[in-house]
Design an enzyme around this catalytic site. Structure first.
Site, PDB file in Angstrom:
ATOM      1  N   ARG A  66      69.776  -0.296 -27.776  1.00 36.96           N
ATOM      2  CA  ARG A  66      69.403  -1.719 -27.618  1.00 36.96           C
ATOM      3  C   ARG A  66      70.182  -2.473 -26.554  1.00 36.96           C
ATOM      4  NH1 ARG A  66      65.278  -0.216 -30.132  1.00 36.96           N
ATOM      5  NH2 ARG A  66      65.053  -0.533 -32.367  1.00 36.96           N
ATOM      6  N   ASP A 304      66.498   9.169 -34.468  1.00 35.89           N
ATOM      7  CA  ASP A 304      65.654   8.035 -34.070  1.00 35.89           C
ATOM      8  C   ASP A 304      66.299   6.716 -34.547  1.00 35.89           C
ATOM      9  OD1 ASP A 304      63.673   6.516 -32.954  1.00 35.89           O
ATOM     10  OD2 ASP A 304      62.036   7.283 -34.196  1.00 35.89           O
TER      11      ASP A 304
HETATM   12  O1  DOR Z   1      60.364   3.574 -35.603  1.00 34.02           O
HETATM   13  C1  DOR Z   1      60.537   3.534 -34.386  1.00 34.02           C
HETATM   14  N1  DOR Z   1      61.364   2.631 -33.816  1.00 34.02           N
HETATM   15  N2  DOR Z   1      59.880   4.405 -33.593  1.00 34.02           N
HETATM   16  C2  DOR Z   1      59.910   4.316 -32.257  1.00 34.02           C
HETATM   17  O2  DOR Z   1      59.289   5.133 -31.622  1.00 34.02           O
HETATM   18  C3  DOR Z   1      60.663   3.235 -31.591  1.00 34.02           C
HETATM   19  C4  DOR Z   1      61.753   2.748 -32.453  1.00 34.02           C
HETATM   20  C5  DOR Z   1      62.373   1.456 -31.964  1.00 34.02           C
HETATM   21  O3  DOR Z   1      62.709   1.368 -30.774  1.00 34.02           O
HETATM   22  O4  DOR Z   1      62.572   0.551 -32.778  1.00 34.02           O
END
Ligand code: DOR
Length: 449
Positions: A66, A304
């Protein structure tokens, strides 16, 4: 730099096929040697880990830091501190920041931060992740990008994806594909099935992922490029990848811990931490993911890690953005749901969390072989503990595992020969590092002698 001698552990290093009770000596940021009864010199810090597992540092090939743009949710600094807390010594950072990582200077920005662990930037496939114009892949690779991805969004145009695969292949880097057909997804927010009907939430069919996986496999075959499928969540995707591998296509894939530990029945709680993209699937999909992890179809487990603020997640399920944090629970959720259940061995778990993601990204991590970077994760696979919100070091707290009991916990993380996280604070430690107090730490781990 002080030498560190790790004694009393069970060393598991899949790269060298090692599973043995040996000591490991780290010197000058490298693994110096390992073997039985290594003698420590005067300036050496000896850490007795008393039966814990000593593994190569974990490599999380899919995190969202982020930064730049949403530093209220995470920064490179807080995200890498969280990673160290989770036993992770290298992360690959996704480019769906604001702005996107789509120029060499943004790649350099990510690489230039002072961090306790290694950070590898993944650059965008298309400018602004808009799916239209390819980024300058040669310059991005030159600047240090390790892969390309528009993760968070699919590359909708097959023509753009085909060209992307061709260019990425010319610079020798993989394309990491977020496979989602937006037309089939529609306005869905959870997996389509009985659970979505019962909960009254709009469903996303498994086909929304599988159609996109099939398309990219065909494009990988025709271009010969390296394709890596991100966050595989369905039985059909596992089968497509299995067949593509049998056909000799250069494909790898990852899944995330939530796809083998939770199913769509859990989503009936309407806990917005459980809104993720792709969605948490059915019990049958979960079972197929486990088979794929055990038989080698799935090559890596990546968190993720997707931090979101409380304000954004404290809304109706449909209105919440997709994503959950995960870099800190990556190992314990894997140990609890794959190793304790007997689905995979400890050695296979380490391969999935370290050796294989390092090899997919072609980065110098994932082994304890003498001469390699001194990245070590020590964990107790038997320690059962309850996850609490304040245990996390991430700036965000959107984890569905809060309140759950997990079995297995990291007790020591060493990155390039430096202790970057330690569960136990002891008096002998004079290296000036910060040391955490463990709430429930077992008496014996680890002990500096
Ligand atoms: O759940 C998810 N969040 N999948 C994604 O592909 C992007 C990610 C995000 O950047 O929040």
């Amino acid at each position: 730099m002080r030498k560190i001698l790790i004694t009393g552990g069970r060393v598991i290093d899949p790269a060298t096929r090692t599973d043995d009770h040996v000591d490991v000596l780290l010197a000058e940021g490298r693994v110096a040697e390992w073997g039985k009864g290594i003698e420590a010199g005067g300036e050496t810090l000896t850490v007795d880990v008393d039966g814990a597992i000593v593994a190569p540092g974990l490599v999380d090939m899919h995190v969202h830091l982020r930064d730049p743009g949403r530093e209220d949710e995470e920064t490179i600094e807080s995200g890498t501190a969280a990673a160290a807390h989770g036993g992770v010594t290298a992360v690959a950072a996704m480019p769906n920041t604001e702005p996107a990582i789509d120029t060499p200077s943004w790649v350099e920005y990510v690489r230039s931060q002072e961090t306790p662990i290694a950070v590898y930037p993944i650059a965008a496939i298309t400018v602004g992740r808009e799916g239209k114009t390819l980024t300058g892949m040669a310059e991005l690779a030159e600047a240090g990008a390790v892969a390309f991805s528009d993760d968070g969004s699919p590359v909708v145009s097959p023509t753009v994806m085909r060209r992307a695969l061709e260019y990425a292949s010319m610079v020798g880097l993989p394309i990491i594909s977020h496979c989602e057909d937006l037309d089939l997804k529609g306005s869905g927010v959870m997996n389509e099935g009985l659970a979505s009907t019962l909960s009254g939430l709009r469903g996303i069919p498994a086909a929304a992922e599988e159609v996109a996986v099939a398309r990219d496999i065909i494009l990988a075959r025709t271009t010969g490029a390296k394709l890596h499928i991100a966050h595989v969540s369905t039985e059909g995707s596992v089968e497509l990848v299995r067949r593509a591998k049998e056909d000799g296509i250069a494909i790898t894939c990852e899944t995330a811990p939530h796809y083998f530990s939770l199913n769509d029945d859990d989503v009936r709680s309407y806990d917005t931490s459980l809104r993720v993209s792709p969605p948490i699937r059915s019990a049958a999909d979960l079972a197929a993911i486990k088979v794929g992890l055990a038989d080698g179809t799935i090559d890596a487990i990546a968190s993720d890690h997707a931090p979101h603020s409380v304000e954004e997640k404290q809304v109706e399920f449909d209105a919440a953005p997709p994503g959950m944090i995960g870099v800190e629970t990556l190992l314990p959720v894997t140990l609890t749901n794959l190793v304790q259940s007997g689905t995979v061995t400890l050695e296979r778990a380490v391969e999935l969390l370290s050796t294989d993601p390092a090899s997919i990204l072609n980065i110098p991590h994932g082994t304890l072989e003498a001469g390699s970077r001194a990245d070590v994760t020590v964990f107790d696979p038997d320690w059962a503990w309850e996850v609490t919100a304040d245990w996390f070091r991430s700036k965000s707290k959107n984890s569905p595992f809060i309140g759950r009991t997990l079995q297995g916990r990291v007790i020591l993380t060493i990155s390039e020969g430096k202790i970057v996280f330690e569960e136990n604070a002891t008096s002998d430690n004079d290296d000036g590092e910060a040391h955490a107090e463990g709430e429930h730490r077992p008496e014996e781990l680890p002990v500096h002698v």
